[in-house]
Write a protein that holds these residues in place. Structure first.
Motif, PDB file in Angstrom:
ATOM      1  N   LYS A 144       0.824  -1.205   0.000  1.00  0.00           N
ATOM      2  CA  LYS A 144       0.000   0.000   0.000  1.00  0.00           C
ATOM      3  C   LYS A 144       0.859   1.257   0.000  1.00  0.00           C
ATOM      4  CE  LYS A 144      -3.738  -2.173   2.679  1.00  0.00           C
ATOM      5  NZ  LYS A 144      -4.577  -2.073   3.910  1.00  0.00           N
ATOM      6  N   ASN A 145       0.197   2.354  -0.375  1.00  0.00           N
ATOM      7  CA  ASN A 145       0.860   3.651  -0.324  1.00  0.00           C
ATOM      8  C   ASN A 145       0.613   4.374   0.991  1.00  0.00           C
ATOM      9  OD1 ASN A 145       2.105   3.641  -2.859  1.00  0.00           O
ATOM     10  ND2 ASN A 145       0.191   4.215  -3.875  1.00  0.00           N
ATOM     11  N   GLY A 146      -0.249   3.827   1.835  1.00  0.00           N
ATOM     12  CA  GLY A 146      -0.537   4.451   3.115  1.00  0.00           C
ATOM     13  C   GLY A 146      -1.932   5.005   3.229  1.00  0.00           C
ATOM     14  N   GLY A 147      -2.701   4.963   2.120  1.00  0.00           N
ATOM     15  CA  GLY A 147      -4.070   5.460   2.138  1.00  0.00           C
ATOM     16  C   GLY A 147      -5.052   4.337   2.405  1.00  0.00           C
ATOM     17  N   PRO A 148      -6.272   4.417   1.838  1.00  0.00           N
ATOM     18  CA  PRO A 148      -7.280   3.357   2.024  1.00  0.00           C
ATOM     19  C   PRO A 148      -6.778   2.022   1.466  1.00  0.00           C
ATOM     20  CG  PRO A 148      -8.258   5.344   1.070  1.00  0.00           C
ATOM     21  CD  PRO A 148      -6.772   5.520   1.001  1.00  0.00           C
ATOM     22  N   TRP A 149      -7.575   0.964   1.708  1.00  0.00           N
ATOM     23  CA  TRP A 149      -7.111  -0.378   1.338  1.00  0.00           C
ATOM     24  C   TRP A 149      -6.862  -0.523  -0.151  1.00  0.00           C
ATOM     25  CZ3 TRP A 149      -9.787  -3.368  -2.107  1.00  0.00           C
ATOM     26  CH2 TRP A 149     -11.132  -3.029  -2.334  1.00  0.00           C
ATOM     27  N   TRP A 150      -7.567   0.275  -0.979  1.00  0.00           N
ATOM     28  CA  TRP A 150      -7.380   0.154  -2.422  1.00  0.00           C
ATOM     29  C   TRP A 150      -6.223   1.031  -2.931  1.00  0.00           C
ATOM     30  CZ3 TRP A 150     -11.600   2.500  -0.094  1.00  0.00           C
ATOM     31  CH2 TRP A 150     -11.690   3.887  -0.233  1.00  0.00           C
ATOM     32  N   ASP A 151      -5.595   1.775  -2.040  1.00  0.00           N
ATOM     33  CA  ASP A 151      -4.483   2.644  -2.430  1.00  0.00           C
ATOM     34  C   ASP A 151      -3.214   1.809  -2.534  1.00  0.00           C
ATOM     35  OD1 ASP A 151      -3.034   4.907  -3.038  1.00  0.00           O
ATOM     36  OD2 ASP A 151      -2.733   5.467  -0.937  1.00  0.00           O
ATOM     37  N   TRP A 152      -3.166   0.973  -3.565  1.00  0.00           N
ATOM     38  CA  TRP A 152      -2.062   0.029  -3.724  1.00  0.00           C
ATOM     39  C   TRP A 152      -0.770   0.731  -4.154  1.00  0.00           C
ATOM     40  CZ3 TRP A 152      -4.635  -4.424  -7.019  1.00  0.00           C
ATOM     41  CH2 TRP A 152      -5.521  -5.139  -6.197  1.00  0.00           C
ATOM     42  N   SER A 153       0.341   0.140  -3.753  1.00  0.00           N
ATOM     43  CA  SER A 153       1.636   0.595  -4.236  1.00  0.00           C
ATOM     44  C   SER A 153       1.799   0.177  -5.696  1.00  0.00           C
ATOM     45  CB  SER A 153       2.755  -0.033  -3.402  1.00  0.00           C
ATOM     46  OG  SER A 153       2.833  -1.433  -3.684  1.00  0.00           O
ATOM     47  N   GLU A 154       2.781   0.775  -6.359  1.00  0.00           N
ATOM     48  CA  GLU A 154       3.018   0.421  -7.757  1.00  0.00           C
ATOM     49  C   GLU A 154       3.429  -1.045  -7.889  1.00  0.00           C
ATOM     50  OE1 GLU A 154       4.800   2.782 -11.519  1.00  0.00           O
ATOM     51  OE2 GLU A 154       6.245   2.416  -9.919  1.00  0.00           O
ATOM     52  N   ALA A 155       4.200  -1.556  -6.925  1.00  0.00           N
ATOM     53  CA  ALA A 155       4.598  -2.967  -6.965  1.00  0.00           C
ATOM     54  C   ALA A 155       3.386  -3.877  -6.840  1.00  0.00           C
ATOM     55  CB  ALA A 155       5.598  -3.259  -5.851  1.00  0.00           C
ATOM     56  N   LYS A 156       2.436  -3.529  -5.950  1.00  0.00           N
ATOM     57  CA  LYS A 156       1.225  -4.338  -5.783  1.00  0.00           C
ATOM     58  C   LYS A 156       0.385  -4.314  -7.049  1.00  0.00           C
ATOM     59  CE  LYS A 156      -2.266  -6.398  -3.597  1.00  0.00           C
ATOM     60  NZ  LYS A 156      -2.267  -7.844  -3.284  1.00  0.00           N
ATOM     61  N   VAL A 157       0.216  -3.148  -7.644  1.00  0.00           N
ATOM     62  CA  VAL A 157      -0.544  -3.060  -8.894  1.00  0.00           C
ATOM     63  C   VAL A 157       0.124  -3.904  -9.971  1.00  0.00           C
ATOM     64  CG1 VAL A 157      -1.326  -1.522 -10.739  1.00  0.00           C
ATOM     65  CG2 VAL A 157      -1.460  -0.779  -8.351  1.00  0.00           C
ATOM     66  N   ALA A 158       1.424  -3.817 -10.063  1.00  0.00           N
ATOM     67  CA  ALA A 158       2.151  -4.543 -11.104  1.00  0.00           C
ATOM     68  C   ALA A 158       2.017  -6.048 -10.934  1.00  0.00           C
ATOM     69  CB  ALA A 158       3.620  -4.131 -11.094  1.00  0.00           C
ATOM     70  N   VAL A 159       2.164  -6.534  -9.691  1.00  0.00           N
ATOM     71  CA  VAL A 159       2.118  -7.978  -9.500  1.00  0.00           C
ATOM     72  C   VAL A 159       0.696  -8.510  -9.656  1.00  0.00           C
ATOM     73  CG1 VAL A 159       1.795  -8.099  -6.967  1.00  0.00           C
ATOM     74  CG2 VAL A 159       3.139  -9.850  -8.155  1.00  0.00           C
ATOM     75  N   GLU A 160      -0.310  -7.712  -9.274  1.00  0.00           N
ATOM     76  CA  GLU A 160      -1.696  -8.140  -9.485  1.00  0.00           C
ATOM     77  C   GLU A 160      -2.036  -8.162 -10.976  1.00  0.00           C
ATOM     78  OE1 GLU A 160      -4.190  -9.274  -7.531  1.00  0.00           O
ATOM     79  OE2 GLU A 160      -2.788  -9.408  -5.863  1.00  0.00           O
ATOM     80  N   ARG A 161      -1.496  -7.203 -11.726  1.00  0.00           N
ATOM     81  CA  ARG A 161      -1.668  -7.222 -13.185  1.00  0.00           C
ATOM     82  C   ARG A 161      -1.025  -8.477 -13.770  1.00  0.00           C
ATOM     83  NH1 ARG A 161      -1.266  -2.981 -17.024  1.00  0.00           N
ATOM     84  NH2 ARG A 161      -2.381  -1.716 -15.492  1.00  0.00           N
TER      85      ARG A 161
END
Length: 397
Positions: A144-161
């Motif tokens: 996460k980036n530190g915001g709400p649960w959907w505020d994913w970090s770039e690494a999280k977005v990339a790996v989920e993609r």
């Protein structure tokens, strides 16, 4: 028979559905938890944990008090399963990897995603996994980036993609965190190389859904793995499923094809017999996760109220339906208070005389659940109807 269409009564259909889901007849203890997974084809995951998480409750409902560590080991060790988007986020038998090629291709063709990610971040995640994997999103650079649960970090977005595209696989969870690895390492070579075209994927998924449900409408078949009605209509006659006509299941609203019913030929080969399970069901159990199907088969209306504001809840935060004698007799909203299993609200179906007959079944299900989660006492806080509070309290004492 009506022409070539097999006729079934609603009671026969209900029993076929129960047997197909492993809730009628002797449990296959030799096959164990992995056998349950293969039989159902998909076990839904959810973050809510009251008695236990939903994926633990499904094998418990079918096998009884199987050890919870054994459930986790069966799902997440030995390369027997993977996590992907089916009915929702589900754990799936590894043998189903080729069947979701159509969905992976669809994700690849998608031009717009909810989260943007740079090609560099995508490549970096794959390189890290290749060099160091398996890794969690936290280990890849933070979830996460530190915001709400959907505020994913770039690494999280990339790996989920990458997971959606089939480049990486979630084949394990640690402390409820996904553990990612490259598909080329996590998926057996034979399965990884089996690239089915879209219709082949759909035929096999519809056939699997039909086997897991025993008997189903086309809408049911679509809902099981979240296919479209058009996809099911395109392939259903080539799946081996047998068209049936179920008394009381006649077309209601919508297109007639949506309500056409089909049965697994193996389910029709012998009448469903055996002992019924008495158990509490997860709201995400595949027997009942499709609300219209649950109402059609059991005459039981169920809604997960966890996301409903507390003052508007009728039955409770996580009410679990009570299955006994092949019917849904009520529901209970459970909680834990130390070593005490608390029934915050035990609600019974039907008139007072009918509800009273279900008290022993509710008491038995609560007692088994309490033992399974290590509770030594049971407390009943509220019942519907209220006059059953004392009988139920005495039955669990």
């Amino acid at each position: 028979m009506t022409g070539s269409v097999v006729e079934l009564s609603s009671d026969e259909a209900r029993r076929l559905a129960l047997r197909a889901q492993g809730l009628l007849g002797a449990p296959d203890r030799a096959a164990g938890v992995r056998g349950v997974l293969r039989r159902l084809g998909a076990v839904q995951l959810d973050t809510i944990s009251v008695l236990a998480r939903s994926h633990e409750l499904l094998p418990y409902a079918r096998l009884g008090a199987v050890g919870r560590p054994a459930v986790e080991a069966a799902f997440w060790s030995g390369g027997h399963s993977f996590e992907y988007w089916s009915h929702a986020a589900c754990v799936l038998p590894i043998e189903e990897w080729p069947l979701f090629a159509f969905r992976r291709r669809s994700y690849r063709d998608r031009g717009v995603w909810n989260h943007a990610v740079s090609p560099e971040a995508h490549a970096s995640v794959l390189a890290r996994l290749r060099a160091e994997g398996p890794l969690t999103a936290t280990e890849l650079g933070g979830a996460k980036n530190g915001g709400p649960w959907w505020d994913w970090s770039e690494a999280k977005v990339a790996v989920e993609r990458a997971l959606a595209l089939g480049e990486v696989v979630c084949a394990e969870r640690r402390g409820w965190k996904r553990v990612y690895d490259l598909a080329e390492r996590a998926v057996p070579e034979k399965l990884l190389g089996e690239e089915l075209d879209d219709d082949a994927c759909l035929r096999r998924l519809v056939a699997q859904a039909g086997a897991a449900m025993g008997v189903a409408t086309q809408a049911d078949l679509a809902d099981y793995h979240r296919l479209t009605g058009a996809q099911v209509e395109r392939v259903v006659r080539d799946t081996g499923l047998v068209e049936v006509e179920v008394g009381g299941w006649g077309p209601a609203e919508g297109r007639a094809a949506r309500h056409r019913a089909w049965a697994d030929p193996a389910a029709l080969a012998s009448p469903p017999r055996g002992r019924h399970r008495t158990t509490l069901l997860s709201p995400f159990d595949s027997l009942i996760w499709d609300r219209p199907r649950t109402e059609r088969i059991f005459g039981f209306t169920h809604r997960l109220e966890a996301y409903v504001p507390a003052p508007r809840r009728i039955f409770g935060y996580y009410s679990m339906p009570l299955l006994s004698g092949g019917k849904l007799l009520g529901r209970v909203d459970p909680a834990r208070d130390g070593s005490t299993l608390v029934a915050r609200h035990a609600a019974f179906e039907g008139s007072a005389p009918r509800a009273a007959k279900a008290v022993p079944a509710m008491a038995r299900a609560l007692a088994e659940a309490a033992t399974w989660v290590g509770c030594t006492d049971i407390r009943i806080e509220r019942t519907t109807p209220p006059e059953l509070h004392r009988p139920l309290s005495e039955a669990v004492a």
